[in-house]
Design a protein around this motif. Structure first.
Motif, PDB file in Angstrom:
ATOM      1  N   ALA A  12     100.053  39.323   1.138  1.00 63.44           N
ATOM      2  CA  ALA A  12      99.407  40.336   1.974  1.00 63.44           C
ATOM      3  C   ALA A  12      99.954  40.309   3.395  1.00 63.44           C
ATOM      4  N   ASP A  13      99.726  41.413   4.107  1.00 62.53           N
ATOM      5  CA  ASP A  13     100.115  41.446   5.516  1.00 62.53           C
ATOM      6  C   ASP A  13      99.137  40.603   6.345  1.00 62.53           C
ATOM      7  N   TRP A  14      99.473  40.418   7.630  1.00 62.49           N
ATOM      8  CA  TRP A  14      98.701  39.540   8.493  1.00 62.49           C
ATOM      9  C   TRP A  14      97.233  39.976   8.570  1.00 62.49           C
ATOM     10  N   ALA A  15      96.986  41.254   8.792  1.00 58.89           N
ATOM     11  CA  ALA A  15      95.616  41.743   8.953  1.00 58.89           C
ATOM     12  C   ALA A  15      94.791  41.541   7.688  1.00 58.89           C
ATOM     13  N   THR A  16      95.390  41.774   6.532  1.00 59.11           N
ATOM     14  CA  THR A  16      94.671  41.587   5.263  1.00 59.11           C
ATOM     15  C   THR A  16      94.299  40.121   5.068  1.00 59.11           C
ATOM     16  N   ARG A  17      95.248  39.236   5.380  1.00 62.89           N
ATOM     17  CA  ARG A  17      94.966  37.798   5.240  1.00 62.89           C
ATOM     18  C   ARG A  17      93.860  37.365   6.202  1.00 62.89           C
ATOM     19  N   GLU A  18      93.909  37.839   7.436  1.00 64.88           N
ATOM     20  CA  GLU A  18      92.917  37.413   8.421  1.00 64.88           C
ATOM     21  C   GLU A  18      91.555  38.063   8.178  1.00 64.88           C
ATOM     22  N   HIS A  19      91.567  39.249   7.596  1.00 63.08           N
ATOM     23  CA  HIS A  19      90.314  39.874   7.174  1.00 63.08           C
ATOM     24  C   HIS A  19      89.640  38.978   6.139  1.00 63.08           C
ATOM     25  N   LYS A  20      90.412  38.501   5.179  1.00 62.12           N
ATOM     26  CA  LYS A  20      89.886  37.590   4.154  1.00 62.12           C
ATOM     27  C   LYS A  20      89.426  36.278   4.795  1.00 62.12           C
ATOM     28  N   ARG A  21      90.215  35.742   5.745  1.00 59.34           N
ATOM     29  CA  ARG A  21      89.834  34.488   6.398  1.00 59.34           C
ATOM     30  C   ARG A  21      88.506  34.656   7.155  1.00 59.34           C
ATOM     31  N   THR A  22      88.324  35.809   7.783  1.00 57.81           N
ATOM     32  CA  THR A  22      87.072  36.075   8.488  1.00 57.81           C
ATOM     33  C   THR A  22      85.901  36.047   7.514  1.00 57.81           C
ATOM     34  N   HIS A  23      86.082  36.652   6.351  1.00 58.76           N
ATOM     35  CA  HIS A  23      85.019  36.624   5.331  1.00 58.76           C
ATOM     36  C   HIS A  23      84.732  35.186   4.897  1.00 58.76           C
ATOM     37  N   LEU A  24      85.762  34.385   4.710  1.00 57.69           N
ATOM     38  CA  LEU A  24      85.560  32.987   4.314  1.00 57.69           C
ATOM     39  C   LEU A  24      84.850  32.200   5.419  1.00 57.69           C
ATOM     40  N   PHE A  25      85.236  32.435   6.664  1.00 54.21           N
ATOM     41  CA  PHE A  25      84.634  31.769   7.816  1.00 54.21           C
ATOM     42  C   PHE A  25      83.140  32.088   7.892  1.00 54.21           C
ATOM     43  N   VAL A  26      82.810  33.362   7.780  1.00 54.35           N
ATOM     44  CA  VAL A  26      81.411  33.795   7.860  1.00 54.35           C
ATOM     45  C   VAL A  26      80.623  33.269   6.660  1.00 54.35           C
ATOM     46  N   ALA A  27      81.179  33.387   5.459  1.00 50.35           N
ATOM     47  CA  ALA A  27      80.480  32.921   4.257  1.00 50.35           C
ATOM     48  C   ALA A  27      80.173  31.425   4.341  1.00 50.35           C
ATOM     49  N   TYR A  28      81.125  30.640   4.841  1.00 44.76           N
ATOM     50  CA  TYR A  28      80.901  29.201   4.987  1.00 44.76           C
ATOM     51  C   TYR A  28      79.712  28.945   5.912  1.00 44.76           C
TER      52      TYR A  28
ATOM     53  N   GLN B 183      74.186  35.248  16.200  1.00 45.91           N
ATOM     54  CA  GLN B 183      73.389  36.455  16.421  1.00 45.91           C
ATOM     55  C   GLN B 183      73.010  37.102  15.091  1.00 45.91           C
ATOM     56  N   GLN B 184      73.953  37.187  14.169  1.00 44.86           N
ATOM     57  CA  GLN B 184      73.676  37.783  12.859  1.00 44.86           C
ATOM     58  C   GLN B 184      72.604  36.986  12.111  1.00 44.86           C
ATOM     59  N   LEU B 185      72.615  35.669  12.246  1.00 50.39           N
ATOM     60  CA  LEU B 185      71.623  34.828  11.573  1.00 50.39           C
ATOM     61  C   LEU B 185      70.234  34.946  12.197  1.00 50.39           C
ATOM     62  N   ARG B 186      70.155  35.449  13.432  1.00 42.98           N
ATOM     63  CA  ARG B 186      68.848  35.642  14.074  1.00 42.98           C
ATOM     64  C   ARG B 186      68.190  36.960  13.674  1.00 42.98           C
ATOM     65  N   ILE B 187      68.951  37.866  13.082  1.00 43.17           N
ATOM     66  CA  ILE B 187      68.391  39.149  12.647  1.00 43.17           C
ATOM     67  C   ILE B 187      67.428  38.884  11.485  1.00 43.17           C
ATOM     68  N   THR B 188      66.280  39.599  11.489  1.00 42.83           N
ATOM     69  CA  THR B 188      65.315  39.447  10.402  1.00 42.83           C
ATOM     70  C   THR B 188      65.208  40.748   9.640  1.00 42.83           C
ATOM     71  N   PRO B 189      65.493  40.753   8.368  1.00 43.59           N
ATOM     72  CA  PRO B 189      66.163  39.691   7.617  1.00 43.59           C
ATOM     73  C   PRO B 189      67.646  39.681   7.964  1.00 43.59           C
ATOM     74  N   PRO B 190      68.282  38.523   7.827  1.00 43.08           N
ATOM     75  CA  PRO B 190      69.707  38.467   8.152  1.00 43.08           C
ATOM     76  C   PRO B 190      70.525  39.308   7.168  1.00 43.08           C
ATOM     77  N   PRO B 191      71.635  39.865   7.633  1.00 38.36           N
ATOM     78  CA  PRO B 191      72.497  40.617   6.709  1.00 38.36           C
ATOM     79  C   PRO B 191      73.123  39.659   5.705  1.00 38.36           C
ATOM     80  N   ASN B 192      73.680  40.222   4.647  1.00 34.89           N
ATOM     81  CA  ASN B 192      74.397  39.329   3.736  1.00 34.89           C
ATOM     82  C   ASN B 192      75.729  38.960   4.399  1.00 34.89           C
ATOM     83  N   PRO B 193      76.369  37.896   3.939  1.00 35.13           N
ATOM     84  CA  PRO B 193      77.599  37.435   4.595  1.00 35.13           C
ATOM     85  C   PRO B 193      78.700  38.490   4.660  1.00 35.13           C
ATOM     86  N   ASP B 194      78.827  39.314   3.626  1.00 35.05           N
ATOM     87  CA  ASP B 194      79.866  40.347   3.650  1.00 35.05           C
ATOM     88  C   ASP B 194      79.601  41.389   4.733  1.00 35.05           C
TER      89      ASP B 194
END
Length: 192
Positions: free
Chosen positions: A77-93, A164-175
């Protein structure tokens, strides 16, 4: 009959549970009750309460590094696609760990850990800057973006944005949270 000595991992697990229950406060008496041990086991394995907390930080950041490693990203994948995926992994963790609200919303669980946390944040920023430079070298990011400043902005923004996202009630899903944060990252890096 003597009880088998409780191990390092059991102490870490009990301490994490106590930190979550106590919103970042770790009382040794509560920890020893939860784990069913004396404070001697804690000192044997970690040397001090600060040593135990440092081990929790180390475990968290080592897991984060593993969860977001290049091995988990699409290779072609190109740089943006890879980093988009990394962002999802970072947030999900972060969303998967019940201790994260405590880690991200307190200055430090212990004053002695401030420097340790600063080292981890600086390491993440340094890695992000090197990654931005790779994107620039590939011609996939604008060279007008200062990699070091952008990396500090992205890492700080992710940490505060997740909190900030975790303080929202209810919190959004990781995606959902990852998509919100990725749009901000992409805009700050000049990705269309």
């Amino acid at each position: 009959m003597a009880r088998a000595p409780i191990g390092r991992q059991q102490l870490l697990d009990a301490a994490r549970d106590e930190l979550v229950r106590g919103n970042g406060v770790l009382e040794l008496a509560a920890l020893t009750r939860r784990a069913g041990l004396s404070t001697g086991a804690l000192y044997h394995h970690f040397g001090s309460k600060s040593g135990l907390l440092a081990a929790i930080y180390n475990t968290f950041y080592e897991g984060l590094s593993h969860a977001t490693a290049d091995a988990h990203l699409p290779t072609e994948a190109d740089w943006a696609t890879r980093e988009h995926k990394r962002t999802h992994l970072f947030v999900a963790y972060h969303f998967a760990d019940p201790l994260v609200p405590v880690l991200l919303n307190r200055a430090a669980l212990d004053p002695q850990l401030t420097e340790l946390e600063a080292v981890y944040i600086q390491t993440m920023s340094d890695n992000a800057a090197a990654n931005i430079r790779r994107g620039q070298a590939l011609g996939q990011l604008p060279t007008s973006v200062d990699p070091d400043s952008a990396a500090a902005f992205v890492i700080g923004g992710l940490r505060h944005g997740i909190a900030q996202q975790l303080r929202i009630t209810p919190p959004p899903n990781p995606d959902q949270a990852a998509e919100r944060l990725w749009r901000l990252i992409a805009a700050s890096l000049g990705i269309a």
